[in-house]
Design an enzyme around this catalytic site. Structure first.
Site, PDB file in Angstrom:
ATOM      1  N   ASP A  29      -6.024 -43.037  24.288  1.00  0.00           N
ATOM      2  CA  ASP A  29      -5.070 -42.251  24.013  1.00  0.00           C
ATOM      3  C   ASP A  29      -3.979 -43.009  23.838  1.00  0.00           C
ATOM      4  O   ASP A  29      -3.617 -44.000  24.656  1.00  0.00           O
ATOM      5  CB  ASP A  29      -4.939 -40.885  24.751  1.00  0.00           C
ATOM      6  CG  ASP A  29      -4.052 -39.729  24.064  1.00  0.00           C
ATOM      7  OD1 ASP A  29      -3.694 -40.146  22.899  1.00  0.00           O
ATOM      8  OD2 ASP A  29      -4.019 -38.642  24.791  1.00  0.00           O
ATOM      9  N   SER A  30      -2.813 -42.673  23.121  1.00  0.00           N
ATOM     10  CA  SER A  30      -1.669 -43.543  22.840  1.00  0.00           C
ATOM     11  C   SER A  30      -0.696 -43.170  23.730  1.00  0.00           C
ATOM     12  O   SER A  30       0.392 -44.125  23.981  1.00  0.00           O
ATOM     13  CB  SER A  30      -1.261 -43.279  21.258  1.00  0.00           C
ATOM     14  OG  SER A  30      -0.615 -41.679  21.346  1.00  0.00           O
ATOM     15  N   GLY A  31      -0.680 -42.199  24.499  1.00  0.00           N
ATOM     16  CA  GLY A  31       0.390 -41.992  25.289  1.00  0.00           C
ATOM     17  C   GLY A  31       1.506 -40.758  25.037  1.00  0.00           C
ATOM     18  O   GLY A  31       2.298 -40.616  25.502  1.00  0.00           O
ATOM     19  N   GLY A  32       1.135 -40.775  23.573  1.00  0.00           N
ATOM     20  CA  GLY A  32       1.995 -39.751  22.880  1.00  0.00           C
ATOM     21  C   GLY A  32       2.201 -38.239  23.678  1.00  0.00           C
ATOM     22  O   GLY A  32       3.210 -37.720  23.973  1.00  0.00           O
ATOM     23  N   ASP A  77       2.248 -41.158  18.543  1.00  0.00           N
ATOM     24  CA  ASP A  77       2.646 -39.941  17.895  1.00  0.00           C
ATOM     25  C   ASP A  77       3.526 -39.168  18.816  1.00  0.00           C
ATOM     26  O   ASP A  77       3.644 -39.438  19.735  1.00  0.00           O
ATOM     27  CB  ASP A  77       1.501 -39.170  17.550  1.00  0.00           C
ATOM     28  CG  ASP A  77       0.606 -38.431  18.563  1.00  0.00           C
ATOM     29  OD1 ASP A  77       0.432 -39.144  19.734  1.00  0.00           O
ATOM     30  OD2 ASP A  77      -0.115 -37.257  18.691  1.00  0.00           O
ATOM     31  N   GLN A 119      -0.394 -34.396  12.423  1.00  0.00           N
ATOM     32  CA  GLN A 119       0.641 -33.518  13.159  1.00  0.00           C
ATOM     33  C   GLN A 119       0.928 -32.443  12.209  1.00  0.00           C
ATOM     34  O   GLN A 119       0.247 -32.455  11.097  1.00  0.00           O
ATOM     35  CB  GLN A 119       1.561 -34.354  13.724  1.00  0.00           C
ATOM     36  CG  GLN A 119       0.979 -34.935  15.135  1.00  0.00           C
ATOM     37  CD  GLN A 119       0.863 -34.029  16.249  1.00  0.00           C
ATOM     38  OE1 GLN A 119       0.710 -32.915  16.121  1.00  0.00           O
ATOM     39  NE2 GLN A 119       0.240 -34.991  17.369  1.00  0.00           N
ATOM     40  N   GLY A 176      -1.955 -31.656  18.351  1.00  0.00           N
ATOM     41  CA  GLY A 176      -0.916 -30.632  18.426  1.00  0.00           C
ATOM     42  C   GLY A 176      -1.554 -29.267  18.159  1.00  0.00           C
ATOM     43  O   GLY A 176      -0.868 -28.155  17.986  1.00  0.00           O
ATOM     44  N   ASP A 230     -12.419 -34.099  23.224  1.00  0.00           N
ATOM     45  CA  ASP A 230     -12.264 -34.637  24.603  1.00  0.00           C
ATOM     46  C   ASP A 230     -11.412 -33.615  25.250  1.00  0.00           C
ATOM     47  O   ASP A 230     -10.700 -32.810  24.452  1.00  0.00           O
ATOM     48  CB  ASP A 230     -11.422 -35.814  24.660  1.00  0.00           C
ATOM     49  CG  ASP A 230      -9.977 -35.688  24.549  1.00  0.00           C
ATOM     50  OD1 ASP A 230      -9.515 -35.379  23.253  1.00  0.00           O
ATOM     51  OD2 ASP A 230      -9.277 -35.622  25.574  1.00  0.00           O
ATOM     52  N   CYS A 257     -29.938 -26.213  33.925  1.00  0.00           N
ATOM     53  CA  CYS A 257     -29.246 -27.261  33.756  1.00  0.00           C
ATOM     54  C   CYS A 257     -30.254 -28.497  34.353  1.00  0.00           C
ATOM     55  O   CYS A 257     -30.904 -28.341  35.239  1.00  0.00           O
ATOM     56  CB  CYS A 257     -27.895 -27.309  34.269  1.00  0.00           C
ATOM     57  SG  CYS A 257     -27.230 -28.887  34.223  1.00  0.00           S
ATOM     58  N   CYS A 287     -29.149 -31.542  35.245  1.00  0.00           N
ATOM     59  CA  CYS A 287     -28.242 -32.526  36.122  1.00  0.00           C
ATOM     60  C   CYS A 287     -28.684 -32.761  37.637  1.00  0.00           C
ATOM     61  O   CYS A 287     -29.495 -32.042  38.127  1.00  0.00           O
ATOM     62  CB  CYS A 287     -26.871 -32.244  35.866  1.00  0.00           C
ATOM     63  SG  CYS A 287     -26.215 -31.353  37.151  1.00  0.00           S
ATOM     64  N   CYS A 296     -28.086 -29.776  39.732  1.00  0.00           N
ATOM     65  CA  CYS A 296     -28.811 -28.468  39.756  1.00  0.00           C
ATOM     66  C   CYS A 296     -30.097 -28.885  39.928  1.00  0.00           C
ATOM     67  O   CYS A 296     -30.664 -27.858  40.479  1.00  0.00           O
ATOM     68  CB  CYS A 296     -28.628 -28.112  38.171  1.00  0.00           C
ATOM     69  SG  CYS A 296     -27.140 -27.462  37.816  1.00  0.00           S
ATOM     70  N   HIS A 310     -21.921 -31.819  36.982  1.00  0.00           N
ATOM     71  CA  HIS A 310     -22.360 -30.820  36.319  1.00  0.00           C
ATOM     72  C   HIS A 310     -21.715 -30.234  35.315  1.00  0.00           C
ATOM     73  O   HIS A 310     -22.484 -30.025  34.021  1.00  0.00           O
ATOM     74  CB  HIS A 310     -22.732 -29.283  37.433  1.00  0.00           C
ATOM     75  CG  HIS A 310     -23.114 -28.469  36.703  1.00  0.00           C
ATOM     76  ND1 HIS A 310     -24.214 -28.107  35.970  1.00  0.00           N
ATOM     77  CD2 HIS A 310     -22.444 -27.366  36.115  1.00  0.00           C
ATOM     78  CE1 HIS A 310     -24.508 -26.896  35.414  1.00  0.00           C
ATOM     79  NE2 HIS A 310     -22.998 -26.593  35.211  1.00  0.00           N
TER      80      HIS A 310
END
Lengths: 375, 375
Positions: free
Chosen positions: B96-99, B150, B193, B220, B270, B308, B310, B313, B339
């Site tokens: 991510d750009s940190g925006g 951004d 945006q 956004g 994400d 599940c 995993c 579980c 999990h």
């Protein structure tokens, strides 16, 4: 009747009093001498059972009666099918009796012949631990090795206090033996007390040995005394313990103390040190302690210990682990815990080999030289 | 010249606008639609890369420019051989750009045409992020996909504020494209945006698409607005994005939003949600959220989610995980994080299959019914 715990002596080191042996338990064999990771609250902090088996190569772990009694409760653990099933650890477990914890953690404790009344460190609620109660709890938890309820004297204590306390501990051990229900599956170990008075240690050992328990421990040393005092009592007491049974030194986990314990003829040790210092950003290494969170390791692209075979050392740099520690990331604690425990189990693997080779004294000297300092 | 990032469309769902595709990156292929675990500080909280690959089955992870710039510093990561090498993750990474972070975490930010001046959340030190600076940082980190710098508007914002901010974001994207050095190894994505104004979203999309970047994101939204508003903007904006390039919806990670995003034609999402709620003792399950630390699970011998696959579980009961959470044991966070992430990657595996079967709408309805509630 089958005995839960038996000891087999394989070899005695010709250079020292060290013993190479095997402890047979209902959940498998333990090669000794050994260091046992501590899982106070039914988990060795930050690690899975698989990591303990495959990476740390732990053969047995400890858990704690005091903590599990308070949370989640021993009856709940029993409902889960016992501690092994609750935490999914299918190798041997040893439970401490809570004797040490009610003295060190419990507030406003009151000791009587009956037992110890104490307040919970969690919510201040009042509880009474008696030998009978502790056996009930340890029987519910279902560990392979269970410790008798003892009083661990403060350091220093007077001769009179220590004598009374030690004699009461012996009477409590008798009550534990009488109450313990599950002798085919759980071996009850007695704890030799007597502080730093040799005649009291001798009396404690003799009185407990008369109970013919399947194993014995030394309690109440490595509690703040100088190293010479520790070694003096260790080296005096260990030979008093039965040769045909496991010998356990409680609460010891620095590399030098582990080596000295093996030399004295001890088979088992435990300590929270490796996981505790991990949480402070410190690694045990073959060249001494490395406080990896220090600025000096900011751009250190080496592993924690270039002689170590653990997952952390095979994959990550000190710089990355330092970043994780500084950023309070759990993976940092995980990697350091894994490494520190592996460092000690690795050390004990080596100690076992050196005993077989009758070379433990030489190994100790080489280790100390490289390790660079002694705790 | 080879392009770092390309998109291959495999199938379009006949019931919805959903796309089944593959994103080709320098560190391997990503099957889409996908949920991407977040590793803000060069670690997905509490987990190892092996666990992410083998248990979570993550194909790509995110990390964050703002956090890594402040600690340990992008130059240090570059010295380590880039983020992949630093954290030992050999699959794709997106930074991510940190925006978003300079607006949500940084104190006393000041926005100008040049960039954003902000104070570090760690030590209050002053910093300036410009498109050029962010490209320098993201080039040092070396992720496969890097996001343009951004401005993420607060919700709600006026039309005028949003328009100015969106137009500046476009000008910043142009500067990012001009500065980005490493286009054969790192694909620069633009961020659409425009807040909750459709004409602004349209303008933003058109202006950014004119830059012919290798992928586009919607920023956004999912910032506190009602779900209908979210869906309205999502469903309006997604079809404006190029069909032949990856489409990424930022910051979305609840099961229902993930499904709606896929239906709208989104390829990547994400969110920190699965690991964040893990630290609060909450599990995502096929029957809705389970706050496992609640007393009701004290003696619940079932796994977190009986559907599940995993590690958590397959091995542990809710009662044990509850105990770990109540006792503040790290293993509890580990098991819940593992999990929750696996729950979402599993969901997206299923979404991919249902797209292939032209059955995503039916699956959505079944899932919602069983899940029992919608966030």
């Amino acid at each position: 009747m089958n005995k839960a715990i038996t000891y087999e002596l394989l070899h005695e080191c010709k250079q020292t009093g060290a013993r190479r042996g095997v402890i047979h338990t209902p959940h498998g064999d333990i090669q000794t001498p050994i260091f046992m990771p501590v899982g106070t609250q039914a988990t060795v902090k930050s690690l899975t059972p698989e990591e303990l088996k495959e990476e740390v190569k732990a053969q047995i772990i400890l858990s704690n009666t005091y903590h599990l009694y308070l949370r989640p409760g021993h009856k709940l653990v029993e409902e889960a099918g016992g501690l092994h099933n609750f935490m999914k650890w299918d190798k041997p477990i040893l439970t401490d009796s809570g004797g040490f914890q009610v003295f060190s953690l419990g507030e406003l404790r009151k000791i009587t012949e009956e037992g110890v009344e104490f307040k919970s460190h969690l919510d201040g609620s009042k509880h009474l631990f008696t030998p009978e109660k502790v056996m009930e709890i340890e029987n519910s938890l279902g560990a392979d090795i269970i410790m008798a309820f003892d009083e661990c004297c403060p350091y220093p204590s007077t001769y009179e206090y220590t004598k009374n306390s030690m004699e009461r501990t012996t009477r409590w051990a008798i009550r534990c033996k009488e109450t313990h229900k599950n002798i085919e599956k759980q071996g009850l170990f007695g704890i030799i007390q007597g502080g730093f008075y040799k005649d009291l240690r001798k009396q404690s050992a003799e009185d407990l040995i008369a109970l013919d328990l399947p194993g014995y421990a030394i309690g109440g040393i490595s509690v703040g005394e100088p190293k010479e005092t520790f070694l003096d009592i260790l080296q005096y007491t260990t030979p008093l313990m039965p040769k045909e049974k496991p010998r356990y030194l409680m609460g010891v986990g620095t590399p030098d103390y582990l080596i000295e314990a093996a030399i004295a003829g001890i088979d088992m040790c435990d300590c929270v040190l490796p996981t505790r210092i991990a949480r402070n950003g410190t690694a045990l290494t073959s060249k001494g302690k490395v406080v990896v969170k220090n600025a000096t390791y900011e751009r250190d692209w080496n592993p924690l210990d270039d002689e170590c075979d653990c997952y952390a050392c095979k994959n990550y740099t000190r710089a990355y682990i330092r970043h994780l520690v500084k950023a309070n990331e759990i993976l940092g604690v995980r990697l350091l815990s894994l490494h520190n425990l592996r460092f000690l189990t690795n050390l004990m693997e080596r100690v076992r080999i050196e005993i077989e080779n009758d070379n433990l004294l030489n190994f100790r000297n080489e280790f100390y030289q490289k390790y660079g300092y002694i705790d």
